[in-house]
Design a protein around this motif. Structure first.
Motif, PDB file in Angstrom:
ATOM      1  N   UNK A 271       0.815  -1.209   0.000  1.00 38.00           N
ATOM      2  CA  UNK A 271       0.000   0.000   0.000  1.00 38.00           C
ATOM      3  C   UNK A 271       0.855   1.269   0.000  1.00 38.00           C
ATOM      4  N   UNK A 272       2.000   1.211   0.657  1.00 40.49           N
ATOM      5  CA  UNK A 272       2.917   2.356   0.601  1.00 40.49           C
ATOM      6  C   UNK A 272       3.360   2.598  -0.836  1.00 40.49           C
ATOM      7  N   UNK A 273       3.616   1.503  -1.554  1.00 37.23           N
ATOM      8  CA  UNK A 273       4.008   1.626  -2.952  1.00 37.23           C
ATOM      9  C   UNK A 273       2.895   2.149  -3.832  1.00 37.23           C
ATOM     10  N   UNK A 274       1.641   2.001  -3.360  1.00 38.46           N
ATOM     11  CA  UNK A 274       0.493   2.495  -4.125  1.00 38.46           C
ATOM     12  C   UNK A 274       0.146   3.937  -3.766  1.00 38.46           C
ATOM     13  N   UNK A 275       0.961   4.560  -2.910  1.00 39.47           N
ATOM     14  CA  UNK A 275       0.769   5.970  -2.608  1.00 39.47           C
ATOM     15  C   UNK A 275       0.022   6.280  -1.325  1.00 39.47           C
ATOM     16  N   UNK A 276      -0.232   5.266  -0.491  1.00 45.39           N
ATOM     17  CA  UNK A 276      -0.918   5.501   0.771  1.00 45.39           C
ATOM     18  C   UNK A 276       0.082   5.802   1.894  1.00 45.39           C
ATOM     19  N   UNK A 277      -0.305   6.693   2.778  1.00 48.44           N
ATOM     20  CA  UNK A 277       0.418   6.836   4.038  1.00 48.44           C
ATOM     21  C   UNK A 277      -0.053   5.700   4.935  1.00 48.44           C
ATOM     22  N   UNK A 278       0.853   4.832   5.339  1.00 48.16           N
ATOM     23  CA  UNK A 278       0.466   3.592   6.020  1.00 48.16           C
ATOM     24  C   UNK A 278       0.680   3.703   7.523  1.00 48.16           C
ATOM     25  N   UNK A 279      -0.348   3.329   8.268  1.00 47.95           N
ATOM     26  CA  UNK A 279      -0.274   3.253   9.732  1.00 47.95           C
ATOM     27  C   UNK A 279      -0.608   1.823  10.127  1.00 47.95           C
ATOM     28  N   UNK A 280       0.328   1.152  10.778  1.00 51.60           N
ATOM     29  CA  UNK A 280       0.108  -0.228  11.213  1.00 51.60           C
ATOM     30  C   UNK A 280      -0.087  -0.266  12.720  1.00 51.60           C
ATOM     31  N   UNK A 281      -1.201  -0.817  13.156  1.00 52.48           N
ATOM     32  CA  UNK A 281      -1.395  -0.997  14.590  1.00 52.48           C
ATOM     33  C   UNK A 281      -0.371  -2.013  15.074  1.00 52.48           C
ATOM     34  N   UNK A 282       0.442  -1.667  16.067  1.00 50.51           N
ATOM     35  CA  UNK A 282       1.488  -2.594  16.510  1.00 50.51           C
ATOM     36  C   UNK A 282       0.920  -3.799  17.239  1.00 50.51           C
ATOM     37  N   UNK A 283       1.622  -4.906  17.123  1.00 48.08           N
ATOM     38  CA  UNK A 283       1.270  -6.094  17.883  1.00 48.08           C
ATOM     39  C   UNK A 283       0.098  -6.869  17.298  1.00 48.08           C
ATOM     40  N   UNK A 284      -0.404  -7.789  18.095  1.00 42.26           N
ATOM     41  CA  UNK A 284      -1.460  -8.728  17.719  1.00 42.26           C
ATOM     42  C   UNK A 284      -2.795  -8.194  18.221  1.00 42.26           C
ATOM     43  N   UNK A 285      -3.761  -7.988  17.340  1.00 39.77           N
ATOM     44  CA  UNK A 285      -5.067  -7.483  17.728  1.00 39.77           C
ATOM     45  C   UNK A 285      -5.958  -8.661  18.119  1.00 39.77           C
ATOM     46  N   UNK A 286      -6.300  -8.722  19.402  1.00 38.85           N
ATOM     47  CA  UNK A 286      -7.112  -9.849  19.864  1.00 38.85           C
ATOM     48  C   UNK A 286      -8.160  -9.350  20.848  1.00 38.85           C
ATOM     49  N   UNK A 287      -8.715 -10.260  21.621  1.00 37.17           N
ATOM     50  CA  UNK A 287      -9.758  -9.906  22.570  1.00 37.17           C
ATOM     51  C   UNK A 287     -11.119  -9.846  21.904  1.00 37.17           C
ATOM     52  N   UNK A 288     -12.091  -9.340  22.648  1.00 35.87           N
ATOM     53  CA  UNK A 288     -13.465  -9.258  22.168  1.00 35.87           C
ATOM     54  C   UNK A 288     -13.549  -8.456  20.875  1.00 35.87           C
ATOM     55  N   UNK A 289     -14.301  -8.972  19.912  1.00 30.78           N
ATOM     56  CA  UNK A 289     -14.356  -8.338  18.597  1.00 30.78           C
ATOM     57  C   UNK A 289     -14.951  -6.929  18.669  1.00 30.78           C
ATOM     58  N   UNK A 290     -15.891  -6.711  19.593  1.00 29.57           N
ATOM     59  CA  UNK A 290     -16.464  -5.380  19.730  1.00 29.57           C
ATOM     60  C   UNK A 290     -15.440  -4.364  20.194  1.00 29.57           C
ATOM     61  N   UNK A 291     -14.639  -4.747  21.178  1.00 31.41           N
ATOM     62  CA  UNK A 291     -13.605  -3.848  21.679  1.00 31.41           C
ATOM     63  C   UNK A 291     -12.518  -3.625  20.639  1.00 31.41           C
ATOM     64  N   UNK A 292     -12.166  -4.685  19.908  1.00 28.91           N
ATOM     65  CA  UNK A 292     -11.132  -4.563  18.879  1.00 28.91           C
ATOM     66  C   UNK A 292     -11.594  -3.653  17.742  1.00 28.91           C
ATOM     67  N   UNK A 293     -12.854  -3.803  17.329  1.00 29.90           N
ATOM     68  CA  UNK A 293     -13.378  -2.967  16.257  1.00 29.90           C
ATOM     69  C   UNK A 293     -13.413  -1.497  16.693  1.00 29.90           C
ATOM     70  N   UNK A 294     -13.783  -1.263  17.926  1.00 23.96           N
ATOM     71  CA  UNK A 294     -13.816   0.101  18.438  1.00 23.96           C
ATOM     72  C   UNK A 294     -12.413   0.700  18.467  1.00 23.96           C
TER      73      UNK A 294
END
Length: 425
Positions: A271-294
């Motif tokens: 995506x960086x190569x496609x011209x986007x400014x990329x922000x990656x959430x660090x680490x492993x996203x887990x836990x309740x899906x509602x909290x993760x989506x929020x």
């Protein structure tokens, strides 16, 4: 890029994530590193377990450049195909079935054929915990299926589930490597868990858990945490209480050859190569899906204030506590929750969001996940689907289907957990 191009761009980015976890290429590269070990072995046995088992076994046998003395491939119905020199067995997923028991016993029997000077080449990938099972003495398949179902519905994460599975198995927690002793073991692993711990991936057929050698305390803690000690079959608790310490493993090499982190990195570079400014959430996203989506939506909202096209990426595996009678999976629910959050707090930009399982299957459905945008909720309502009602019933699949927003890829032949990608213009 125009708003109409966001959805195709998301699909392309997800394809990059899957390609980065290609099990065949990963095995090919790893075997080149271990050429001396494979050439020195008197005999080689191939034990492949998981959603990517067929692809991994095919390329391994081709790369070895010599006949194998036996092989067993245990995988899903979608991933199964004939592999030269191997017996292929179809197990159950996400719940084990009779095929899973057949697969687990076949793997242990194969490993026991190896002797001094031989090599067991283990090829492990996600899904192996359910696909191959060998219950400890006193346990039945029904017992193991029941505890797995309880854990899935309780919202237990993959690390917790695998801690319990190790305590109840002759195959997991290093059991396959034990059966192969005194032969050497080379285990090449495609990771679908946080931290890429070989003892957790597929519940560690060739690896011991780092926290001690007795599985009982960890497994009991998990069941207590989710208030399941009085719900699971009594034989389960008896087996956990009776878990014995296992000696250290012998000549075993465990090597992770593909992972979620590598796929997320590949998407970021694409995506960086496609011209986007990329922000990656660090680490492993887990836990309740509602909290993760929020959490992820909040990060997107924060980044929406910047200039230019932006991409927000995360990877991991969330959990869903099932309270309704609907159909869906964690990725479909993630996508639906993201769309509802954006309707409540608009991003102020053109946007599209994807959440998908890299194996191509999300929960007990034919979808990998969902792909939503600013028109998703209107399309649902126009089709007669109330998104809030569907979410309350854990019925994200039918809601997304009504909008034409299911992510359908078919089986990918790999599994490195989930990837979320948001694009904003």
């Amino acid at each position: 890029m125009s708003p109409d191009e966001l959805r195709p761009a998301l699909r392309d980015a997800f394809a990059v994530a899957v390609a980065a976890a290609d099990p065949a290429e990963a095995v090919r590269a790893a075997l080149a590193e271990h050429r001396g070990k494979t050439n020195a072995a008197s005999r080689i046995f191939v034990a492949a377990l998981g959603k990517a088992a067929s692809a991994m076994a095919e390329v391994a046998i081709s790369e070895l450049g010599r006949p194998i003395s036996g092989g067993v491939v245990v995988t899903t119905d979608a991933g199964a195909r004939p592999v030269a020199g191997c017996r292929t067995i179809i197990g159950g997923h996400p719940l084990p079935n009779a095929g899973s028991v057949e697969g687990g016993e076949a793997l242990l029997a194969l490993a026991s054929e190896a002797g001094e000077g031989d090599l067991l080449l283990a090829l492990i990938s996600g899904g192996g915990s359910a696909l191959g099972v060998a219950p400890r003495e006193g346990l039945s398949l029904d017992d193991k299926t029941a505890v797995t179902d309880f854990l899935l519905r309780s919202g237990a994460d993959i690390t917790e589930m695998n801690a319990v599975r190790r305590a109840l198995s002759r195959l997991k927690g290093g059991g396959l490597a034990d059966a192969a002793a005194p032969a050497s073991v080379l285990s090449l692993i495609v990771s679908d868990v946080p931290g890429d711990d070989p003892a957790t991936i597929a519940s560690g057929p060739t690896a011991r858990a780092e926290k001690g050698t007795v599985a009982r305390p960890e497994a009991r803690d998990v069941l207590e945490r989710h208030r399941l000690t009085d719900k699971v079959p009594s034989a389960i608790m008896a087996a956990i209480e009776g878990a014995d310490a296992r000696p250290p493993l012998g000549d075993v090499v465990n090597q992770v050859v593909a992972s979620n982190a590598r796929s997320v990195e590949a998407v970021a570079n694409h995506l960086a190569g496609a011209g986007f400014r990329v922000v990656t959430r660090p680490g492993w996203l887990d836990g309740d899906v509602g909290e993760a989506a929020e959490e992820l939506f909040a990060l997107c909202h924060e980044q929406a204030d910047g200039k230019g096209p932006v991409a927000v990426i995360s990877g991991g595996e969330t959990t869903v506590k099932v309270v309704g009678d609907g159909l869906g999976g964690r990725n479909q629910e993630f996508a639906l929750r993201f769309a509802l959050a954006e309707a409540d707090r608009p991003l102020g930009r053109s946007w599209a969001f994807l959440s998908g399982g890299t194996d191509g299957r999300d929960g007990p459905t034919d979808a990998a996940g969902g792909i939503v945008d600013g028109g998703t909720l209107n399309r649902m309502r126009a089709a007669g689907a109330d998104p809030t009602d569907h979410l309350a019933r854990n019925d994200a699949y039918r809601a997304l289907a009504a909008a034409g927003d299911l992510l359908l890829t078919g089986a990918t032949g790999t599994n490195v957990a989930d990837v979320q990608i948001a694009l904003m213009l």
